[in-house]
Design a protein around this motif. Sequence first.
Motif, PDB file in Angstrom:
ATOM      1  N   ASP A  34      -5.772   6.935  -3.516  1.00 24.47           N
ATOM      2  CA  ASP A  34      -5.031   7.623  -2.456  1.00 24.47           C
ATOM      3  C   ASP A  34      -5.232   7.035  -1.067  1.00 24.47           C
ATOM      4  OD1 ASP A  34      -3.886   9.483  -4.129  1.00 24.47           O
ATOM      5  OD2 ASP A  34      -5.471  10.951  -3.832  1.00 24.47           O
ATOM      6  N   TYR A  52       0.813  -1.225   0.000  1.00 25.56           N
ATOM      7  CA  TYR A  52       0.000   0.000   0.000  1.00 25.56           C
ATOM      8  C   TYR A  52       0.843   1.271   0.000  1.00 25.56           C
ATOM      9  CZ  TYR A  52      -3.528  -3.423   1.229  1.00 25.56           C
ATOM     10  OH  TYR A  52      -4.355  -4.519   1.220  1.00 25.56           O
ATOM     11  N   THR A 103      -4.753  12.698   3.348  1.00 29.91           N
ATOM     12  CA  THR A 103      -4.502  12.414   1.935  1.00 29.91           C
ATOM     13  C   THR A 103      -4.274  13.666   1.102  1.00 29.91           C
ATOM     14  OG1 THR A 103      -6.888  12.365   1.464  1.00 29.91           O
ATOM     15  CG2 THR A 103      -5.803  10.250   1.925  1.00 29.91           C
ATOM     16  N   GLN A 147      -0.101   5.135  -0.630  1.00 34.66           N
ATOM     17  CA  GLN A 147      -1.480   5.393  -0.226  1.00 34.66           C
ATOM     18  C   GLN A 147      -1.512   5.630   1.281  1.00 34.66           C
ATOM     19  OE1 GLN A 147      -3.236   1.629  -1.531  1.00 34.66           O
ATOM     20  NE2 GLN A 147      -4.392   2.774  -3.065  1.00 34.66           N
ATOM     21  N   ARG A 171       1.552   7.892   3.536  1.00 37.48           N
ATOM     22  CA  ARG A 171       1.950   7.404   2.208  1.00 37.48           C
ATOM     23  C   ARG A 171       3.330   6.747   2.190  1.00 37.48           C
ATOM     24  NH1 ARG A 171      -1.605   9.722  -1.365  1.00 37.48           N
ATOM     25  NH2 ARG A 171      -2.483  11.715  -0.711  1.00 37.48           N
TER      26      ARG A 171
END
Length: 189
Positions: A105, A70, A187, A73, A160
């Motif tokens: 995202d 991931y 995000t 994200q 992220r």
Amino acid sequence: MTCPSGGRMLRWLVLYTALGIGANAAAAGEIDWQAAHEGGLAKLAQTDPTPVPATEFTDPEGGTHSLADYKGQVVLLNFWATWCAPCREEMPSLDALQAEMGGEDFQVVTIATGHNPPAAITKFLTETGIENLPLLLDPRQKLAREMGVLGMPVTVLIDRDGNEIARLIGGADWASETAKTLIRQATAP
């Protein structure tokens, strides 16, 4: 010897550099932790950015996964179990959050931790009406132990870059406007 226009040029350069740095910090997705607490996520604790482990977990078909899948994200990682009453209450709000905000995202990643027989998982998901969450498993609690999960539910916010930035022990309403605002802030580009 410096000319007067050189001094003004240096001041403008300093000003534009400061503005650029400020703009980049704002663009990095500043989270208003106080607003999150006041808005209903009082148990959400901001943590120092800490890399999450690369420990593998599985899916029902035997495929292996890790949180590195991931990277790039923002992830809301939830550890749950079929026998956990607060998990039963919380899971529909996680499902609603994934349905509304999940995408390129952001992902809600739910991992059934410990002994959760397949029939019990199916029954749990059916009874709670879960349709949008992944079915992932940590049967030996290896990832949970490495992340310091001692009870359930535990939800971890991961940035992220693969760093834990917040943790909530216990249940929460993840479909609330406060939770959605938190995710929008996390995000933000």
